[in-house]
Design an enzyme around this catalytic site. Structure first.
Site, PDB file in Angstrom:
ATOM      1  N   ASP A   8       0.328 -11.533  39.641  1.00  0.00           N
ATOM      2  CA  ASP A   8       0.497 -11.470  38.190  1.00  0.00           C
ATOM      3  C   ASP A   8       1.989 -11.680  37.941  1.00  0.00           C
ATOM      4  O   ASP A   8       2.805 -10.799  38.204  1.00  0.00           O
ATOM      5  CB  ASP A   8       0.027 -10.090  37.694  1.00  0.00           C
ATOM      6  CG  ASP A   8       0.362  -9.851  36.228  1.00  0.00           C
ATOM      7  OD1 ASP A   8       0.841 -10.787  35.562  1.00  0.00           O
ATOM      8  OD2 ASP A   8       0.129  -8.712  35.759  1.00  0.00           O
ATOM      9  N   LYS A  70       9.624 -16.088  31.739  1.00  0.00           N
ATOM     10  CA  LYS A  70       8.270 -16.620  31.475  1.00  0.00           C
ATOM     11  C   LYS A  70       8.197 -17.288  30.108  1.00  0.00           C
ATOM     12  O   LYS A  70       7.442 -18.225  29.899  1.00  0.00           O
ATOM     13  CB  LYS A  70       7.270 -15.465  31.568  1.00  0.00           C
ATOM     14  CG  LYS A  70       5.824 -15.874  31.489  1.00  0.00           C
ATOM     15  CD  LYS A  70       4.952 -14.703  31.878  1.00  0.00           C
ATOM     16  CE  LYS A  70       3.484 -14.987  31.673  1.00  0.00           C
ATOM     17  NZ  LYS A  70       2.670 -13.863  32.141  1.00  0.00           N
ATOM     18  N   GLU A 147      -5.008 -14.646  32.661  1.00  0.00           N
ATOM     19  CA  GLU A 147      -4.833 -13.187  32.836  1.00  0.00           C
ATOM     20  C   GLU A 147      -6.038 -12.375  32.339  1.00  0.00           C
ATOM     21  O   GLU A 147      -6.505 -11.481  33.053  1.00  0.00           O
ATOM     22  CB  GLU A 147      -3.542 -12.741  32.140  1.00  0.00           C
ATOM     23  CG  GLU A 147      -2.307 -13.189  32.934  1.00  0.00           C
ATOM     24  CD  GLU A 147      -1.023 -13.205  32.121  1.00  0.00           C
ATOM     25  OE1 GLU A 147      -0.998 -12.649  31.007  1.00  0.00           O
ATOM     26  OE2 GLU A 147      -0.042 -13.796  32.592  1.00  0.00           O
ATOM     27  N   ASP A 170      -5.035  -8.509  25.468  1.00  0.00           N
ATOM     28  CA  ASP A 170      -3.918  -8.532  26.421  1.00  0.00           C
ATOM     29  C   ASP A 170      -2.597  -8.749  25.677  1.00  0.00           C
ATOM     30  O   ASP A 170      -2.302  -9.864  25.255  1.00  0.00           O
ATOM     31  CB  ASP A 170      -4.188  -9.669  27.429  1.00  0.00           C
ATOM     32  CG  ASP A 170      -3.089  -9.812  28.480  1.00  0.00           C
ATOM     33  OD1 ASP A 170      -2.054  -9.135  28.368  1.00  0.00           O
ATOM     34  OD2 ASP A 170      -3.277 -10.612  29.419  1.00  0.00           O
TER      35      ASP A 170
END
Ligand code: AMP
Length: 582
Positions: A8, A70, A147, A170
């Site tokens: 992850d 990211k 994810e 999420d």
């Protein structure tokens, strides 16, 4: 063949997991923790720091610290650290390389393949950049998975018998996703996925930063967001951001929290301090519109899946931000259901990635995962129109073909502009790239047909080809590679660059090991002193004073990170502790 892991790669933290003895397990870093901060730093002397050591130096050294990379994946942005320039892929690769070393140390064997997770709403360019980062780090990237799908896999791992419809909400450090997943006898089918690539915990932190700066300006008449000295400005913002994040996290469990930033600014040689009390109520007021921005994607996902809230059997929360009470309230209100409490929002994505890795390797044969395309894909046609080839939420992998007529007489070339997005107007969607199909048979307009095929693979990465239908033979196609993508040579060069840091990472690991051992020994020493003071152990006053002195030396050496001194102190303390254990 080396081992395969699931990773992850988060905005704030990253985790690595693998299937060990048939079960998915997280693997600790050299500090014994599962969560590794996704932060890369360089010391003044150019030494590389990754994870916790990089986080620790972020305030003192903001110019040489890279956070939230990211958010830049899939862009052309370059990250400048000192005299060096990095692509977002290279910085992510450094984080991945560290996780690889952690996994190799834990498993005691080579790790060469990985399944890496990305937000469901990541675009093609962002996925490709993540894959490139994995390859730069020395992995064969077996699969890029979404994810929320990974979180659903973690949830469904031991529930293969029950048919369930799961909604995954999420909210991480930088992105927001909602996915609805149907689980039937080990088959995970994603029904719909929506989200926002630009909404996450960082935005919440900045709301607090703005509030603190505004309060400070009211009191001291100084705008902390507008300091003339650039390096001082950076350091102040870094401190504010860190304090804001800590306050935000505190307010998930407390009703109010204190924010203290002594010596935040010096004016006319007079130091100024920032001190504020932030209540949960005030915080909620500051971020309520951000939380509300997650409502529409929930409703859209439900309508795309043709479901109503009553059809959802379980709600899973993923991402550290979902510990926020206001977020949990919104989810409960929207879905009329309490989210599950037994799933760790920070850990389940890596666990799911490890399960996917296990499926790839054939060690978990009973599972099947079917994901979907998060955006509509198509091409631009005359008059800035968007022609859909693959509608959003189509199960992947998939291939679709579309036919287009030539639009001018005796046209021999056609520009194929590929886009993703939901607007009918081409220019309102995101451009994925364009290429020219040349060698079309000249004919009056409308007579030649161009066939465009889209091949969407399981990683969510698209390959597009075009051919002239009239001759039946495929013609030469010039693909203008998107600027955002790295070429094979660029990947190889970056691999070499990142490999140079491996030595530095190994040194860092050794250092971290000593620091961890020192911290643990100090804890034991302090416990021994407490037992002596409470007379639970017979230690005379003189000895107690000596032990206290040793503890102080420890604290000092830990603060200064003096490794040699610490090694000596660990030995001395360990012997003393052993002496008193009888
Ligand atoms: P992720 O990397 O997906 O786990 O998400 C990280 C984000 O969650 C960051 O913005 C963190 O500040 C935030 N976060 C972590 N723990 C908490 C908490 N207890 N309450 C609120 N936000 C949190």
């Amino acid at each position: 063949m080396g081992q395969i892991v699931g990773i992850d790669l988060g905005t704030t933290n990253s985790e690595v997991a693998a299937i060990i003895d048939g079960k998915p397990q997280l693997m600790p870093n050299e500090r014994g923790k599962f969560l590794t901060p996704s932060i890369v730093g360089f010391t003044e002397t150019g030494e590389l720091l990754v994870g916790e050591p990089a986080k620790n130096q972020a305030v003192a050294n903001p110019e040489r610290t890279v956070t939230s990379v990211k958010r830049l994946m899939g862009t052309d942005r370059r990250i400048v650290v000192g005299e060096k320039e990095f692509t977002p892929q290279e910085i992510s690769a450094v984080i991945l390389k560290k996780l690889k070393l952690d996994a190799e140390t834990y498993l005691g064997s080579v790790v060469d393949e990985a399944v890496i997770t990305v937000p469901a709403y990541f675009t093609d360019a962002q996925r490709q950049a993540t894959k490139d980062a994995g390859e730069i780090a020395g992995f064969k990237v077996e699969r890029i998975i979404n994810e929320p799908t990974a979180a659903a896999l973690a949830y469904g791992f031991d529930k293969t018998g029950e048919a369930k419809t799961i909604l995954v909400y999420d909210l991480g450090g930088g992105t927001f996703d909602v996915s609805i997943i149907r689980l039937v006898e080990g088959a995970f089918k994603v029904l719909a996925t929506t989200g926002n690539n630009n909404l996450g915990g960082d935005d919440f932190d900045y709301r607090i930063v703005d509030y603190l700066a505004a309060r400070f300006k009211e009191k001291e008449k100084i705008d902390l967001r507008n300091i003339p000295d650039v390096s001082q400005q950076r350091a102040i913002l870094q401190r504010l951001k860190e304090a804001a994040e800590n306050a935000k996290i505190d307010l998930s469990s407390l009703l109010e929290t204190e924010i203290n930033l002594p010596f935040i600014y010096t004016e006319a040689e007079e130091p100024l301090h920032l001190h504020e009390v932030l209540t949960r109520a005030k915080y909620e007021e500051l971020v309520t519109d951000l939380v509300s921005q997650t409502e529409q994607p929930i409703q859209l996902a439900l309508s795309d899946a043709n479901l109503s809230p009553g059809d959802i059997d379980a709600v899973i929360l993923v991402g550290g931000m979902t510990r926020t009470p206001l977020v949990q309230r919104l989810v409960r209100e929207q879905l009329d259901k309490d989210p599950l409490k037994d799933i760790n929002p920070e850990e389940c994505v890596a666990i799911g990635a490890a399960i996917q890795a296990g499926i790839k390797r054939g060690s978990l044969e009973e599972f099947v995962v079917v994901d979907v395309a998060p955006f509509t894909l198509g091409i631009e046609t005359e008059g800035d129109k968007f022609s859909t080839v693959i509608p959003r939420n189509t199960a992947i992998p998939c291939s679709r073909k579309s036919l287009y007529r030539t639009t001018t007489d005796f046209q021999t070339e056609a520009l194929i502009h590929v886009l993703q997005g939901e607007s009918q107007v081409a220019s309102e969607n995101e451009s994925l790239g364009e290429f020219i199909l040349s060698g079309i048979t000249p004919a009056p307009k409308g007579e030649s047909l161009v066939e465009v095929s889209f091949d969407y693979d399981v990683n969510g990465i698209v390959k597009i080809t075009a051919k002239d239908r009239k001759t039946g033979a495929s013609r030469s196609i010039t693909i203008k590679a998107s600027k955002k993508r790295l070429s094979a040579e660029e990947v190889t060069l970056a691999q070499r660059d990142v490999s140079k840091y491996t030595g530095s990472m190994l040194v860092q690991r050794e250092k971290s090991k000593v620091l961890l051992e020192a911290e643990n020994t100090l804890k034991e020493l302090l416990q021994l002193i407490r037992q002596g003071e409470k007379k639970e152990k017979r230690i005379d006053d003189l000895e107690l004073a000596k032990l206290g002195d040793l503890a102080n030396q420890f604290k000092q050496a830990l603060k200064e990170e003096e490794l040699e001194a610490l090694e000596g102190l660990i030995e001395k303390a360990t012997n003393l502790i052993a002496d008193y254990s009888y």
